[in-house]
Design an enzyme around this catalytic site. Structure first.
Site, PDB file in Angstrom:
ATOM      1  CD  GLU A   1      68.226 -60.295  46.942  1.00 19.95           C
ATOM      2  OE1 GLU A   1      67.342 -60.814  47.642  1.00 19.95           O
ATOM      3  OE2 GLU A   1      68.150 -59.146  46.472  1.00 19.95           O
TER       4      GLU A   1
ATOM      5  CG  HIS B   1      60.678 -58.655  50.454  1.00 17.28           C
ATOM      6  ND1 HIS B   1      60.358 -59.034  49.170  1.00 17.28           N
ATOM      7  CD2 HIS B   1      62.027 -58.806  50.565  1.00 17.28           C
ATOM      8  CE1 HIS B   1      61.456 -59.416  48.540  1.00 17.28           C
ATOM      9  NE2 HIS B   1      62.483 -59.290  49.354  1.00 17.28           N
TER      10      HIS B   1
END
Length: 170
Positions: A154, A50
């Site tokens: 996830e 990220h």
């Protein structure tokens, strides 16, 4: 304590002490890593998924972690070899891999991070191989035994096969 011994591993995970280095790359991240260690974190996670860490910045952060005696894990962008191998060659103690949604994906990821029984490309000329000082067998055995590979669940679909994912060796 690092992740390179049983006591360090147990201490790190039972305390769940994680500092995440997840900002834009800049020299202050090395200071941030040092501060995390001074706050008694057992290991740090560099979030390459990220944040825009390039290999040079990642290498500097891993080196800083080694310099202050803390384990460094890298949250990589994917389970592909091109994402797993660089942090391990730079000397990271492990990788966190996102979106592991099946046992087949987990198996492929484990293979990319392991030499024996895996597909990890060999070099002992990197920091992980002590720039060639580690012999072939020593390097393979050490890396295979001391590299943490963490599957990140996830996706909702992964919950249906969680036991299968957890059963994957490596």
């Amino acid at each position: 304590a690092g992740l390179n011994d049983e006591e360090g591993t147990r201490k790190a995970f039972t305390r769940q002490a994680i500092a995440t280095i997840r900002a834009y790359p800049w020299p202050g991240n090395v200071r941030e890593l040092r501060n995390a260690v001074e706050r008694a974190f057992d290991f740090v996670v560099i979030d390459q998924e990220h944040a825009p860490f390039d290999r040079v910045t990642l290498d500097a952060l891993i080196l800083a972690g080694r310099a202050v005696g803390t384990a460094v894990l890298v949250r990589v962008p994917s389970g592909e070899a091109r994402d797993i191998l660089p942090p391990l060659d730079c000397g990271a103690q492990g990788v966190l891999v996102p979106h592991v949604a099946s046992a087949a994906i987990a198996s492929g990821i484990a293979a990319e991070a392991r030499y024996k029984g895996g597909r990890r490309g060999f070099t002992n000329s990197s920091r992980a191989g002590r720039y060639g000082a580690a012999g072939f067998q020593e390097h393979v055995a050490t890396c295979d035994a001391q590299t943490a590979v963490v599957a990140m669940i996830e996706d909702v679909a992964a919950l249906d096969v969680l036991q299968d994912i957890g059963a994957v060796a490596g």
